[in-house]
Design a protein around this motif. Structure first.
Motif, PDB file in Angstrom:
ATOM      1  N   ASP A 120      46.473  54.405  62.644  1.00 53.32           N
ATOM      2  CA  ASP A 120      45.794  55.327  61.731  1.00 53.32           C
ATOM      3  C   ASP A 120      45.000  56.438  62.405  1.00 53.32           C
ATOM      4  N   ASN A 121      44.940  56.598  63.674  1.00 55.48           N
ATOM      5  CA  ASN A 121      44.001  57.591  64.196  1.00 55.48           C
ATOM      6  C   ASN A 121      44.668  58.687  65.005  1.00 55.48           C
ATOM      7  N   GLY A 122      45.653  59.310  64.421  1.00 54.13           N
ATOM      8  CA  GLY A 122      46.171  60.520  65.033  1.00 54.13           C
ATOM      9  C   GLY A 122      47.501  60.372  65.742  1.00 54.13           C
ATOM     10  N   THR A 123      47.871  61.448  66.405  1.00 54.42           N
ATOM     11  CA  THR A 123      49.231  61.631  66.900  1.00 54.42           C
ATOM     12  C   THR A 123      49.448  61.139  68.321  1.00 54.42           C
ATOM     13  N   GLY A 124      48.405  60.710  69.018  1.00 54.72           N
ATOM     14  CA  GLY A 124      48.525  60.407  70.437  1.00 54.72           C
ATOM     15  C   GLY A 124      49.203  59.088  70.748  1.00 54.72           C
ATOM     16  N   ARG A 125      49.478  58.883  72.049  1.00 56.91           N
ATOM     17  CA  ARG A 125      50.046  57.624  72.507  1.00 56.91           C
ATOM     18  C   ARG A 125      49.059  56.490  72.260  1.00 56.91           C
ATOM     19  N   ILE A 126      49.585  55.329  71.912  1.00 65.85           N
ATOM     20  CA  ILE A 126      48.727  54.155  71.707  1.00 65.85           C
ATOM     21  C   ILE A 126      48.058  53.825  73.032  1.00 65.85           C
ATOM     22  N   ALA A 127      46.723  53.753  72.988  1.00 71.94           N
ATOM     23  CA  ALA A 127      45.955  53.645  74.232  1.00 71.94           C
ATOM     24  C   ALA A 127      45.036  52.437  74.268  1.00 71.94           C
ATOM     25  N   ASN A 128      44.775  51.818  73.119  1.00 71.93           N
ATOM     26  CA  ASN A 128      43.845  50.686  73.070  1.00 71.93           C
ATOM     27  C   ASN A 128      44.304  49.666  72.041  1.00 71.93           C
ATOM     28  N   ILE A 129      44.222  48.406  72.397  1.00 70.63           N
ATOM     29  CA  ILE A 129      44.457  47.304  71.460  1.00 70.63           C
ATOM     30  C   ILE A 129      43.367  46.269  71.685  1.00 70.63           C
ATOM     31  N   SER A 130      42.693  45.905  70.608  1.00 69.15           N
ATOM     32  CA  SER A 130      41.675  44.850  70.664  1.00 69.15           C
ATOM     33  C   SER A 130      42.232  43.577  70.049  1.00 69.15           C
ATOM     34  N   GLY A 131      41.781  42.439  70.577  1.00 71.77           N
ATOM     35  CA  GLY A 131      42.206  41.142  70.036  1.00 71.77           C
ATOM     36  C   GLY A 131      41.533  40.774  68.729  1.00 71.77           C
ATOM     37  N   GLN A 132      40.621  41.631  68.223  1.00 70.44           N
ATOM     38  CA  GLN A 132      40.004  41.467  66.908  1.00 70.44           C
ATOM     39  C   GLN A 132      39.287  40.122  66.738  1.00 70.44           C
ATOM     40  N   GLY A 144      37.322  43.799  63.440  1.00 69.33           N
ATOM     41  CA  GLY A 144      36.986  45.059  62.797  1.00 69.33           C
ATOM     42  C   GLY A 144      36.365  44.818  61.439  1.00 69.33           C
ATOM     43  N   ALA A 145      35.350  45.618  61.111  1.00 65.41           N
ATOM     44  CA  ALA A 145      34.659  45.443  59.829  1.00 65.41           C
ATOM     45  C   ALA A 145      34.805  46.658  58.931  1.00 65.41           C
ATOM     46  N   GLY A 146      35.412  47.723  59.415  1.00 66.94           N
ATOM     47  CA  GLY A 146      35.572  48.916  58.597  1.00 66.94           C
ATOM     48  C   GLY A 146      36.397  49.948  59.327  1.00 66.94           C
ATOM     49  N   GLY A 147      36.742  51.018  58.638  1.00 61.19           N
ATOM     50  CA  GLY A 147      37.420  52.131  59.290  1.00 61.19           C
ATOM     51  C   GLY A 147      38.869  52.314  58.918  1.00 61.19           C
ATOM     52  N   THR A 148      39.653  51.244  58.917  1.00 61.60           N
ATOM     53  CA  THR A 148      41.064  51.392  58.576  1.00 61.60           C
ATOM     54  C   THR A 148      41.641  50.048  58.127  1.00 61.60           C
ATOM     55  N   ASP A 149      42.910  50.058  57.710  1.00 58.16           N
ATOM     56  CA  ASP A 149      43.417  48.990  56.849  1.00 58.16           C
ATOM     57  C   ASP A 149      43.591  47.633  57.499  1.00 58.16           C
ATOM     58  N   HIS A 150      43.694  47.546  58.819  1.00 58.12           N
ATOM     59  CA  HIS A 150      43.863  46.213  59.402  1.00 58.12           C
ATOM     60  C   HIS A 150      42.670  45.318  59.091  1.00 58.12           C
ATOM     61  N   PRO A 190      24.672  35.394  67.345  1.00 61.64           N
ATOM     62  CA  PRO A 190      25.929  35.314  66.583  1.00 61.64           C
ATOM     63  C   PRO A 190      25.792  35.959  65.209  1.00 61.64           C
ATOM     64  N   THR A 191      26.858  36.589  64.763  1.00 63.75           N
ATOM     65  CA  THR A 191      26.902  37.143  63.407  1.00 63.75           C
ATOM     66  C   THR A 191      27.944  36.366  62.609  1.00 63.75           C
ATOM     67  N   GLU A 192      28.509  36.995  61.598  1.00 66.48           N
ATOM     68  CA  GLU A 192      29.507  36.320  60.763  1.00 66.48           C
ATOM     69  C   GLU A 192      30.823  37.069  60.804  1.00 66.48           C
ATOM     70  N   TRP A 193      31.894  36.320  60.581  1.00 65.47           N
ATOM     71  CA  TRP A 193      33.208  36.947  60.448  1.00 65.47           C
ATOM     72  C   TRP A 193      33.184  37.855  59.212  1.00 65.47           C
ATOM     73  N   PRO A 194      33.812  39.037  59.267  1.00 68.52           N
ATOM     74  CA  PRO A 194      33.798  39.925  58.090  1.00 68.52           C
ATOM     75  C   PRO A 194      34.339  39.223  56.853  1.00 68.52           C
TER      76      PRO A 194
END
Length: 514
Positions: free
Chosen positions: A371-383, A416-422, A498-502
Protein backbone atom coordinates in the motif's frame (compact mmCIF):
# COMPACT_ATOMS: atom_id res chain seq x y z
CA UNK A 1 22.16 -51.27 6.32
CA UNK A 2 21.50 -51.75 2.62
CA UNK A 3 17.77 -51.17 3.10
CA UNK A 4 18.41 -48.01 5.13
CA UNK A 5 20.86 -46.80 2.52
CA UNK A 6 18.32 -47.38 -0.26
CA UNK A 7 15.67 -45.59 1.81
CA UNK A 8 18.01 -42.63 2.28
CA UNK A 9 18.73 -42.49 -1.42
CA UNK A 10 15.01 -42.62 -2.18
CA UNK A 11 14.26 -39.81 0.24
CA UNK A 12 17.09 -37.76 -1.19
CA UNK A 13 15.71 -38.36 -4.69
CA UNK A 14 12.21 -37.23 -3.65
CA UNK A 15 13.60 -34.09 -2.05
CA UNK A 16 15.63 -33.41 -5.17
CA UNK A 17 12.57 -33.84 -7.39
CA UNK A 18 10.54 -31.50 -5.18
CA UNK A 19 13.26 -28.84 -5.21
CA UNK A 20 13.57 -29.13 -8.98
CA UNK A 21 9.79 -28.76 -9.37
CA UNK A 22 9.83 -25.71 -7.10
CA UNK A 23 12.64 -24.15 -9.08
CA UNK A 24 10.77 -24.74 -12.33
CA UNK A 25 7.70 -22.90 -11.03
CA UNK A 26 9.82 -20.05 -9.69
CA UNK A 27 11.68 -19.78 -13.00
CA UNK A 28 8.33 -19.69 -14.78
CA UNK A 29 7.08 -16.93 -12.44
CA UNK A 30 10.15 -14.82 -13.22
CA UNK A 31 9.84 -15.42 -16.97
CA UNK A 32 6.11 -14.64 -17.13
CA UNK A 33 6.38 -11.52 -14.95
CA UNK A 34 9.35 -10.23 -16.92
CA UNK A 35 8.52 -11.11 -20.52
CA UNK A 36 4.73 -10.88 -20.56
CA UNK A 37 3.99 -8.14 -18.05
CA UNK A 38 0.55 -6.51 -18.15
CA UNK A 39 1.35 -3.82 -15.57
CA UNK A 40 1.33 -0.88 -17.99
CA UNK A 41 -1.98 -2.01 -19.49
CA UNK A 42 -3.57 -2.44 -16.07
CA UNK A 43 -2.29 0.93 -14.88
CA UNK A 44 -3.64 2.68 -17.97
CA UNK A 45 -7.06 1.05 -17.71
CA UNK A 46 -7.44 1.81 -13.99
CA UNK A 47 -5.70 5.16 -13.52
CA UNK A 48 -6.34 6.75 -16.94
CA UNK A 49 -9.49 4.93 -18.03
CA UNK A 50 -11.41 4.85 -14.76
CA UNK A 51 -9.66 7.63 -12.86
CA UNK A 52 -9.74 8.32 -9.12
CA UNK A 53 -11.70 5.89 -6.99
CA UNK A 54 -13.41 7.80 -4.20
CA UNK A 55 -15.69 5.57 -2.17
CA UNK A 56 -19.31 6.09 -3.21
CA UNK A 57 -18.39 7.56 -6.60
CA UNK A 58 -19.30 6.16 -10.04
CA UNK A 59 -15.56 5.65 -10.70
CA UNK A 60 -15.29 3.33 -7.69
CA UNK A 61 -18.06 1.15 -9.09
CA UNK A 62 -16.48 1.19 -12.55
CA UNK A 63 -13.19 0.06 -11.03
CA UNK A 64 -14.81 -2.86 -9.21
CA UNK A 65 -16.58 -3.97 -12.38
CA UNK A 66 -13.40 -3.61 -14.44
CA UNK A 67 -11.45 -5.76 -11.99
CA UNK A 68 -14.07 -8.53 -12.12
CA UNK A 69 -14.19 -8.56 -15.93
CA UNK A 70 -10.38 -8.52 -16.14
CA UNK A 71 -10.04 -11.47 -13.78
CA UNK A 72 -12.72 -13.37 -15.67
CA UNK A 73 -10.84 -12.76 -18.94
CA UNK A 74 -7.87 -14.52 -17.32
CA UNK A 75 -10.01 -17.48 -16.26
CA UNK A 76 -10.02 -16.42 -12.58
CA UNK A 77 -13.23 -16.47 -10.55
CA UNK A 78 -14.10 -12.99 -9.24
CA UNK A 79 -16.98 -11.20 -7.59
CA UNK A 80 -17.95 -7.88 -6.02
CA UNK A 81 -18.95 -8.48 -2.41
CA UNK A 82 -21.15 -5.80 -0.82
CA UNK A 83 -20.25 -4.81 2.73
CA UNK A 84 -21.95 -1.43 3.29
CA UNK A 85 -23.30 1.84 1.93
CA UNK A 86 -21.79 5.28 1.41
CA UNK A 87 -22.77 8.82 0.55
CA UNK A 88 -22.72 8.98 -3.23
CA UNK A 89 -20.98 11.91 -4.89
CA UNK A 90 -19.78 12.63 -8.41
CA UNK A 91 -17.08 15.18 -9.18
CA UNK A 92 -17.67 17.71 -11.94
CA UNK A 93 -15.55 20.56 -13.30
CA UNK A 94 -13.66 23.04 -11.13
CA UNK A 95 -12.84 26.37 -12.80
CA UNK A 96 -11.31 29.08 -10.62
CA UNK A 97 -10.62 32.42 -12.31
CA UNK A 98 -9.31 35.59 -10.71
CA UNK A 99 -11.18 38.43 -12.42
CA UNK A 100 -9.82 41.40 -10.42
CA UNK A 101 -7.48 43.21 -10.03
CA UNK A 102 -6.40 41.35 -13.18
CA UNK A 103 -7.36 38.15 -14.95
CA UNK A 104 -5.79 34.75 -14.31
CA UNK A 105 -7.02 31.16 -14.28
CA UNK A 106 -6.03 29.59 -10.95
CA UNK A 107 -4.95 26.03 -10.20
CA UNK A 108 -7.16 24.23 -7.73
CA UNK A 109 -9.96 21.76 -7.24
CA UNK A 110 -12.95 21.18 -5.03
CA UNK A 111 -12.52 18.82 -2.11
CA UNK A 112 -14.29 15.47 -2.04
CA UNK A 113 -18.00 15.68 -1.20
CA UNK A 114 -17.96 19.45 -1.71
CA UNK A 115 -21.30 21.08 -2.53
CA UNK A 116 -21.66 22.63 -5.95
CA UNK A 117 -21.50 26.26 -7.07
CA UNK A 118 -24.52 27.79 -8.79
CA UNK A 119 -24.64 26.81 -12.46
CA UNK A 120 -21.95 28.79 -14.24
CA UNK A 121 -20.27 29.76 -11.01
CA UNK A 122 -20.46 32.72 -8.67
CA UNK A 123 -18.30 35.86 -8.55
CA UNK A 124 -17.22 37.45 -5.30
CA UNK A 125 -14.48 39.20 -3.37
CA UNK A 126 -11.83 37.15 -1.62
CA UNK A 127 -11.14 37.97 2.04
CA UNK A 128 -8.73 36.58 4.62
CA UNK A 129 -9.79 35.24 7.99
CA UNK A 130 -8.55 38.08 10.24
CA UNK A 131 -7.06 37.95 13.72
CA UNK A 132 -9.53 37.92 16.62
CA UNK A 133 -9.13 38.61 20.28
CA UNK A 134 -11.61 35.85 21.12
CA UNK A 135 -14.65 33.91 19.85
CA UNK A 136 -16.98 36.82 20.66
CA UNK A 137 -15.02 39.03 18.26
CA UNK A 138 -15.27 36.25 15.66
CA UNK A 139 -19.05 36.13 16.02
CA UNK A 140 -19.30 39.91 15.60
CA UNK A 141 -17.21 39.70 12.42
CA UNK A 142 -19.14 36.81 10.85
CA UNK A 143 -21.82 38.89 9.04
CA UNK A 144 -19.05 40.49 6.95
CA UNK A 145 -18.44 37.22 5.06
CA UNK A 146 -21.80 37.35 3.27
CA UNK A 147 -21.28 37.14 -0.49
CA UNK A 148 -17.51 36.65 -0.15
CA UNK A 149 -14.97 33.84 -0.45
CA UNK A 150 -13.02 33.28 2.76
CA UNK A 151 -9.40 32.08 2.92
CA UNK A 152 -8.81 29.90 5.99
CA UNK A 153 -5.38 28.27 5.39
CA UNK A 154 -2.02 29.58 6.50
CA UNK A 155 -0.16 31.36 3.67
CA UNK A 156 3.20 29.82 2.85
CA UNK A 157 6.17 32.18 2.77
CA UNK A 158 8.08 29.93 0.38
CA UNK A 159 7.01 27.38 -2.20
CA UNK A 160 10.43 25.76 -2.09
CA UNK A 161 10.70 22.46 -0.17
CA UNK A 162 13.30 22.16 2.58
CA UNK A 163 15.63 20.05 0.44
CA UNK A 164 15.78 22.88 -2.11
CA UNK A 165 16.75 25.38 0.57
CA UNK A 166 19.31 22.94 1.98
CA UNK A 167 20.84 22.51 -1.47
CA UNK A 168 21.12 26.18 -2.44
CA UNK A 169 20.53 28.38 0.60
CA UNK A 170 23.11 29.91 2.89
CA UNK A 171 23.07 28.76 6.52
CA UNK A 172 21.75 32.20 7.46
CA UNK A 173 18.92 32.16 4.92
CA UNK A 174 17.93 28.60 5.85
CA UNK A 175 17.78 29.46 9.52
CA UNK A 176 15.81 32.63 8.77
CA UNK A 177 13.22 30.98 6.52
CA UNK A 178 12.59 28.19 9.01
CA UNK A 179 12.18 30.64 11.88
CA UNK A 180 9.74 32.73 9.82
CA UNK A 181 7.78 29.64 8.83
CA UNK A 182 7.51 28.51 12.45
CA UNK A 183 6.38 31.98 13.49
CA UNK A 184 3.68 32.30 10.83
CA UNK A 185 2.37 28.77 11.47
CA UNK A 186 2.10 29.42 15.20
CA UNK A 187 0.44 32.79 14.58
CA UNK A 188 -2.09 31.23 12.20
CA UNK A 189 -2.89 28.47 14.66
CA UNK A 190 -3.69 31.11 17.31
CA UNK A 191 -5.88 32.92 14.75
CA UNK A 192 -7.89 29.74 14.15
CA UNK A 193 -8.13 28.91 17.85
CA UNK A 194 -9.48 32.38 18.63
CA UNK A 195 -12.58 31.65 16.50
CA UNK A 196 -13.61 28.95 18.98
CA UNK A 197 -14.12 26.57 16.04
CA UNK A 198 -12.11 23.55 14.97
CA UNK A 199 -11.12 22.85 11.35
CA UNK A 200 -14.41 21.10 10.64
CA UNK A 201 -16.67 23.61 12.41
CA UNK A 202 -15.12 26.79 10.98
CA UNK A 203 -16.14 26.25 7.32
CA UNK A 204 -19.69 25.39 8.47
CA UNK A 205 -19.91 28.59 10.53
CA UNK A 206 -18.74 30.62 7.52
CA UNK A 207 -21.21 29.05 5.09
CA UNK A 208 -24.05 29.55 7.58
CA UNK A 209 -23.12 33.24 7.71
CA UNK A 210 -23.54 33.53 3.93
CA UNK A 211 -20.02 32.99 2.55
CA UNK A 212 -19.94 32.12 -1.16
CA UNK A 213 -17.30 29.48 -0.60
CA UNK A 214 -14.27 28.39 1.40
CA UNK A 215 -10.72 28.60 0.03
CA UNK A 216 -7.97 26.37 1.43
CA UNK A 217 -4.42 25.40 0.50
CA UNK A 218 -3.05 22.25 2.10
CA UNK A 219 0.53 22.30 0.86
CA UNK A 220 2.41 19.00 0.90
CA UNK A 221 5.91 20.53 1.30
CA UNK A 222 6.80 19.62 -2.28
CA UNK A 223 6.86 21.52 -5.55
CA UNK A 224 3.32 21.70 -6.95
CA UNK A 225 1.77 19.21 -4.49
CA UNK A 226 -1.27 19.79 -2.30
CA UNK A 227 -3.13 17.30 -0.13
CA UNK A 228 -6.73 16.84 -1.29
CA UNK A 229 -9.12 15.45 1.31
CA UNK A 230 -12.81 16.13 2.00
CA UNK A 231 -15.06 19.15 2.55
CA UNK A 232 -17.08 19.77 5.70
CA UNK A 233 -19.40 22.35 4.13
CA UNK A 234 -22.95 21.33 3.27
CA UNK A 235 -24.19 24.30 1.20
CA UNK A 236 -21.26 26.08 -0.49
CA UNK A 237 -18.16 24.73 -2.22
CA UNK A 238 -14.80 24.21 -0.54
CA UNK A 239 -11.85 24.33 -2.91
CA UNK A 240 -8.13 23.75 -2.45
CA UNK A 241 -5.92 26.18 -4.37
CA UNK A 242 -2.28 25.66 -5.28
CA UNK A 243 0.31 27.27 -3.02
CA UNK A 244 1.31 29.74 -5.73
CA UNK A 245 -2.19 30.96 -6.55
CA UNK A 246 -3.38 30.90 -2.94
CA UNK A 247 -0.41 33.08 -2.01
CA UNK A 248 -1.26 35.51 -4.81
CA UNK A 249 -4.86 35.91 -3.60
CA UNK A 250 -3.73 36.18 0.02
CA UNK A 251 -1.20 38.93 -0.65
CA UNK A 252 -3.67 40.88 -2.77
CA UNK A 253 -6.35 40.65 -0.10
CA UNK A 254 -3.97 41.57 2.73
CA UNK A 255 -2.73 44.66 0.85
CA UNK A 256 -6.27 45.94 0.26
CA UNK A 257 -6.45 45.29 -3.48
CA UNK A 258 -9.72 43.34 -3.09
CA UNK A 259 -9.17 40.40 -5.42
CA UNK A 260 -12.26 38.79 -6.94
CA UNK A 261 -12.72 35.30 -8.30
CA UNK A 262 -15.35 33.49 -10.26
CA UNK A 263 -15.64 29.95 -8.90
CA UNK A 264 -17.48 27.31 -10.90
CA UNK A 265 -17.25 24.04 -8.97
CA UNK A 266 -19.79 21.51 -10.18
CA UNK A 267 -20.56 18.22 -8.44
CA UNK A 268 -23.54 15.98 -7.88
CA UNK A 269 -24.93 14.10 -4.89
CA UNK A 270 -26.05 10.65 -6.05
CA UNK A 271 -27.78 9.34 -2.93
CA UNK A 272 -26.87 6.26 -0.95
CA UNK A 273 -24.54 3.96 -2.90
CA UNK A 274 -23.54 0.34 -2.18
CA UNK A 275 -19.89 -0.27 -1.32
CA UNK A 276 -17.94 -3.37 -2.30
CA UNK A 277 -14.77 -5.37 -2.04
CA UNK A 278 -13.62 -7.15 -5.18
CA UNK A 279 -12.62 -10.74 -4.36
CA UNK A 280 -10.91 -13.11 -6.80
CA UNK A 281 -9.65 -16.66 -6.26
CA UNK A 282 -7.68 -19.51 -7.74
CA UNK A 283 -9.12 -22.62 -6.11
CA UNK A 284 -6.77 -24.93 -4.24
CA UNK A 285 -6.56 -28.60 -5.14
CA UNK A 286 -5.25 -30.37 -2.01
CA UNK A 287 -6.38 -27.93 0.70
CA UNK A 288 -9.06 -25.76 -0.92
CA UNK A 289 -10.38 -24.55 2.45
CA UNK A 290 -7.02 -23.08 3.43
CA UNK A 291 -5.99 -19.75 1.97
CA UNK A 292 -3.05 -17.62 0.99
CA UNK A 293 -4.24 -14.04 0.56
CA UNK A 294 -3.17 -11.01 -1.41
CA UNK A 295 -4.38 -7.62 -0.20
CA UNK A 296 -4.50 -4.05 -1.55
CA UNK A 297 -7.03 -1.28 -1.17
CA UNK A 298 -8.78 -0.24 -4.35
CA UNK A 299 -10.18 3.14 -3.33
CA UNK A 300 -8.30 6.44 -3.40
CA UNK A 301 -8.71 10.11 -2.68
CA UNK A 302 -9.42 11.99 -5.86
CA UNK A 303 -6.98 14.88 -6.12
CA UNK A 304 -5.03 12.83 -8.66
CA UNK A 305 -5.85 9.37 -9.98
CA UNK A 306 -4.66 7.34 -7.00
CA UNK A 307 -1.68 5.94 -8.91
CA UNK A 308 0.66 5.23 -5.99
CA UNK A 309 -2.06 5.11 -3.34
CA UNK A 310 -3.01 2.51 -4.12
CA UNK A 311 -3.06 1.93 -7.83
CA UNK A 312 0.39 0.34 -7.72
CA UNK A 313 -0.65 -2.04 -4.94
CA UNK A 314 -3.75 -2.90 -6.95
CA UNK A 315 -1.99 -3.67 -10.24
CA UNK A 316 0.70 -5.56 -8.32
CA UNK A 317 -1.84 -7.96 -6.83
CA UNK A 318 -3.77 -8.32 -10.08
CA UNK A 319 -0.57 -9.14 -11.98
CA UNK A 320 0.49 -11.65 -9.31
CA UNK A 321 -2.86 -13.42 -9.74
CA UNK A 322 -2.46 -13.43 -13.52
CA UNK A 323 1.08 -14.79 -13.37
CA UNK A 324 0.17 -17.53 -10.88
CA UNK A 325 -2.84 -18.55 -12.93
CA UNK A 326 -0.50 -19.01 -15.89
CA UNK A 327 2.31 -20.94 -14.19
CA UNK A 328 0.69 -22.43 -11.07
CA UNK A 329 -2.97 -23.01 -12.04
CA UNK A 330 -3.57 -25.80 -9.52
CA UNK A 331 -2.23 -24.48 -6.21
CA UNK A 332 -2.19 -26.65 -3.10
CA UNK A 333 -4.18 -23.99 -1.18
CA UNK A 334 -6.71 -21.48 -2.48
CA UNK A 335 -5.15 -18.17 -3.51
CA UNK A 336 -7.44 -15.30 -2.65
CA UNK A 337 -7.09 -11.59 -3.37
CA UNK A 338 -9.01 -8.76 -1.73
CA UNK A 339 -9.27 -5.35 -3.37
CA UNK A 340 -10.72 -3.37 -0.48
CA UNK A 341 -13.11 -0.43 -0.56
CA UNK A 342 -12.94 2.59 1.77
CA UNK A 343 -9.51 1.99 3.23
CA UNK A 344 -8.99 5.74 3.23
CA UNK A 345 -11.85 6.30 5.66
CA UNK A 346 -10.67 3.71 8.19
CA UNK A 347 -9.83 0.29 6.66
CA UNK A 348 -13.55 -0.32 6.30
CA UNK A 349 -13.52 -2.85 3.46
CA UNK A 350 -10.92 -5.15 5.00
CA UNK A 351 -12.47 -4.87 8.46
CA UNK A 352 -15.81 -5.84 6.95
CA UNK A 353 -14.27 -8.89 5.26
CA UNK A 354 -12.76 -10.06 8.55
CA UNK A 355 -16.08 -9.54 10.33
CA UNK A 356 -18.15 -11.19 7.58
CA UNK A 357 -15.94 -14.30 7.13
CA UNK A 358 -15.11 -15.63 10.60
CA UNK A 359 -15.02 -19.18 9.22
CA UNK A 360 -11.98 -18.31 7.09
CA UNK A 361 -9.84 -16.46 9.61
CA UNK A 362 -8.29 -19.52 11.23
CA UNK A 363 -7.48 -21.04 7.84
CA UNK A 364 -5.46 -18.22 6.31
CA UNK A 365 -1.87 -19.38 5.92
CA UNK A 366 -0.52 -15.89 5.31
CA UNK A 367 -1.62 -12.55 3.88
CA UNK A 368 0.57 -10.16 1.91
CA UNK A 369 -0.51 -6.51 1.67
CA UNK A 370 0.99 -3.63 -0.31
CA UNK A 371 0.00 0.00 0.00
CA UNK A 372 2.76 2.60 0.15
CA UNK A 373 3.75 3.61 -3.31
CA UNK A 374 5.54 2.51 -6.42
CA UNK A 375 8.98 1.56 -5.10
CA UNK A 376 10.70 -1.79 -4.67
CA UNK A 377 9.65 -3.72 -1.58
CA UNK A 378 12.26 -2.79 0.99
CA UNK A 379 10.95 -3.81 4.42
CA UNK A 380 9.00 -6.72 5.89
CA UNK A 381 8.13 -6.99 9.57
CA UNK A 382 7.13 -10.21 11.31
CA UNK A 383 4.17 -8.33 12.87
CA UNK A 384 4.80 -9.86 16.29
CA UNK A 385 4.50 -13.51 15.20
CA UNK A 386 7.19 -15.36 17.13
CA UNK A 387 8.12 -17.85 14.41
CA UNK A 388 7.67 -15.57 11.40
CA UNK A 389 11.42 -15.49 10.73
CA UNK A 390 11.49 -19.25 10.21
CA UNK A 391 8.95 -19.39 7.41
CA UNK A 392 9.23 -15.91 5.87
CA UNK A 393 13.00 -16.38 5.81
CA UNK A 394 12.72 -19.68 3.97
CA UNK A 395 10.25 -18.28 1.48
CA UNK A 396 12.34 -15.17 0.82
CA UNK A 397 15.34 -17.40 0.21
CA UNK A 398 13.66 -18.55 -3.02
CA UNK A 399 13.44 -14.99 -4.36
CA UNK A 400 16.31 -13.94 -6.66
CA UNK A 401 19.12 -12.25 -4.76
CA UNK A 402 19.07 -9.17 -6.97
CA UNK A 403 15.53 -8.51 -5.68
CA UNK A 404 16.15 -9.19 -1.98
CA UNK A 405 19.72 -7.89 -1.57
CA UNK A 406 18.55 -4.55 -0.12
CA UNK A 407 15.45 -5.93 1.63
CA UNK A 408 15.40 -5.29 5.37
CA UNK A 409 13.43 -7.50 7.74
CA UNK A 410 12.43 -7.21 11.38
CA UNK A 411 11.52 -10.37 13.26
CA UNK A 412 9.38 -10.93 15.14
CA UNK A 413 8.59 -7.19 15.05
CA UNK A 414 5.46 -5.67 16.53
CA UNK A 415 1.86 -6.05 15.32
CA UNK A 416 0.58 -3.24 13.17
CA UNK A 417 -2.21 -1.25 14.79
CA UNK A 418 -3.16 1.14 12.01
CA UNK A 419 -2.27 2.58 8.63
CA UNK A 420 -3.25 -0.07 6.10
CA UNK A 421 -5.31 -3.19 5.59
CA UNK A 422 -3.06 -5.96 6.88
CA UNK A 423 -3.77 -4.69 10.42
CA UNK A 424 -7.43 -5.73 10.06
CA UNK A 425 -6.17 -9.30 9.76
CA UNK A 426 -3.37 -9.06 12.33
CA UNK A 427 -5.97 -7.99 14.88
CA UNK A 428 -7.85 -11.22 14.11
CA UNK A 429 -4.71 -13.33 14.64
CA UNK A 430 -3.86 -13.87 10.96
CA UNK A 431 -0.17 -13.92 9.94
CA UNK A 432 -0.55 -10.81 7.76
CA UNK A 433 2.46 -8.95 6.44
CA UNK A 434 2.84 -5.53 4.86
CA UNK A 435 5.23 -5.36 1.91
CA UNK A 436 6.62 -1.90 2.55
CA UNK A 437 8.16 -0.13 -0.43
CA UNK A 438 10.87 2.44 -1.04
CA UNK A 439 9.24 5.87 -0.78
CA UNK A 440 10.14 7.67 -4.03
CA UNK A 441 9.14 10.93 -2.22
CA UNK A 442 5.77 9.30 -1.53
CA UNK A 443 4.63 11.26 1.50
CA UNK A 444 5.36 14.71 0.09
CA UNK A 445 4.72 14.26 -3.62
CA UNK A 446 2.05 11.64 -4.21
CA UNK A 447 0.37 10.48 -0.96
CA UNK A 448 -3.15 11.96 -1.14
CA UNK A 449 -2.04 14.74 -3.48
CA UNK A 450 -3.00 16.21 -6.83
CA UNK A 451 0.23 14.72 -8.27
CA UNK A 452 -0.63 11.07 -7.63
CA UNK A 453 -0.89 10.16 -11.30
CA UNK A 454 0.19 7.50 -13.81
CA UNK A 455 3.47 9.22 -14.69
CA UNK A 456 4.77 8.66 -11.12
CA UNK A 457 4.66 4.86 -11.43
CA UNK A 458 8.08 3.16 -11.61
CA UNK A 459 7.10 0.04 -13.53
CA UNK A 460 10.41 -1.79 -13.19
CA UNK A 461 10.10 -1.59 -9.41
CA UNK A 462 6.53 -2.88 -9.53
CA UNK A 463 7.67 -5.75 -11.79
CA UNK A 464 10.28 -6.67 -9.21
CA UNK A 465 7.53 -6.65 -6.57
CA UNK A 466 5.40 -8.97 -8.70
CA UNK A 467 8.17 -11.57 -8.74
CA UNK A 468 8.82 -11.31 -5.00
CA UNK A 469 5.14 -11.44 -4.06
CA UNK A 470 4.27 -14.28 -6.44
CA UNK A 471 7.11 -16.40 -5.06
CA UNK A 472 6.02 -15.72 -1.47
CA UNK A 473 2.47 -16.78 -2.35
CA UNK A 474 3.68 -19.91 -4.13
CA UNK A 475 5.90 -20.94 -1.22
CA UNK A 476 3.13 -20.26 1.31
CA UNK A 477 0.77 -22.43 -0.74
CA UNK A 478 3.28 -25.28 -0.86
CA UNK A 479 4.11 -25.17 2.86
CA UNK A 480 3.19 -28.61 4.29
CA UNK A 481 1.24 -27.32 7.31
CA UNK A 482 -0.32 -24.07 8.49
CA UNK A 483 2.36 -21.83 9.94
CA UNK A 484 2.62 -20.98 13.62
CA UNK A 485 0.45 -18.16 14.97
CA UNK A 486 2.24 -17.81 18.28
CA UNK A 487 2.29 -14.14 19.21
CA UNK A 488 4.75 -11.96 21.07
CA UNK A 489 2.97 -9.40 23.23
CA UNK A 490 4.38 -6.04 22.08
CA UNK A 491 6.44 -3.83 24.39
CA UNK A 492 5.77 -0.10 24.67
CA UNK A 493 9.10 1.45 23.54
CA UNK A 494 8.62 4.46 25.81
CA UNK A 495 7.87 2.60 29.04
CA UNK A 496 9.36 -0.84 28.38
CA UNK A 497 6.13 -2.35 29.66
CA UNK A 498 4.04 -5.03 27.88
CA UNK A 499 1.00 -3.79 25.98
CA UNK A 500 -1.85 -5.69 24.32
CA UNK A 501 -2.31 -7.31 20.96
CA UNK A 502 -4.41 -5.00 18.71
CA UNK A 503 -8.12 -5.67 18.98
CA UNK A 504 -10.54 -6.17 16.10
CA UNK A 505 -12.60 -3.15 15.10
CA UNK A 506 -15.89 -3.04 13.24
CA UNK A 507 -16.12 -1.12 9.97
CA UNK A 508 -18.24 1.94 9.29
CA UNK A 509 -20.90 0.41 7.06
CA UNK A 510 -22.90 3.63 6.51
CA UNK A 511 -20.37 6.29 5.64
CA UNK A 512 -20.62 10.02 5.04
CA UNK A 513 -24.33 10.28 5.68
CA UNK A 514 -24.39 12.24 8.97
Amino acid sequence: MNKIYRYGLGLLFLVSVKVQAQNEVIDAIIKEATENSKLEVLAHEIMDGVGPRLVGSPQMQKAHDLAVSTYESWGILARNEKWGEWRGWERGITHIDMVAPWTKSLAGTQLAWSPSSPEGGAKGEVIVLPEFTDSIAFQKWLPLVKGKYVMISVPQITGRPDYNWDEHGTPESIEKIRAERTKINESWMKRLQATGKNRTQLPVALENAGALGILTSNWSNAFGANKIFSASTKKVPTVDISLEDYGLLFRLAESGKKPQINLNAQSKETGVQPTYNTIAEIKGTEKPDEYVMLSAHFDSWDGGTGATDNGTGTILMMEVMRVLKQVYPNPKRTILVGHWGSEEQGLNGSRAFVEDHPEMIGKIQALFNQDNGTGRIANISGQGYVNSYEYIGRWLNKVPRDITKDLKTEFPGNPGAGGTDHVSFVAAGVPAFNLSALPWSYFNYTWHTNLDTYDKIVFDDVRSNVILTAILVYMACEEPELVSREQRIPINPRTGEPTEWPSKRSPNRKGGMN
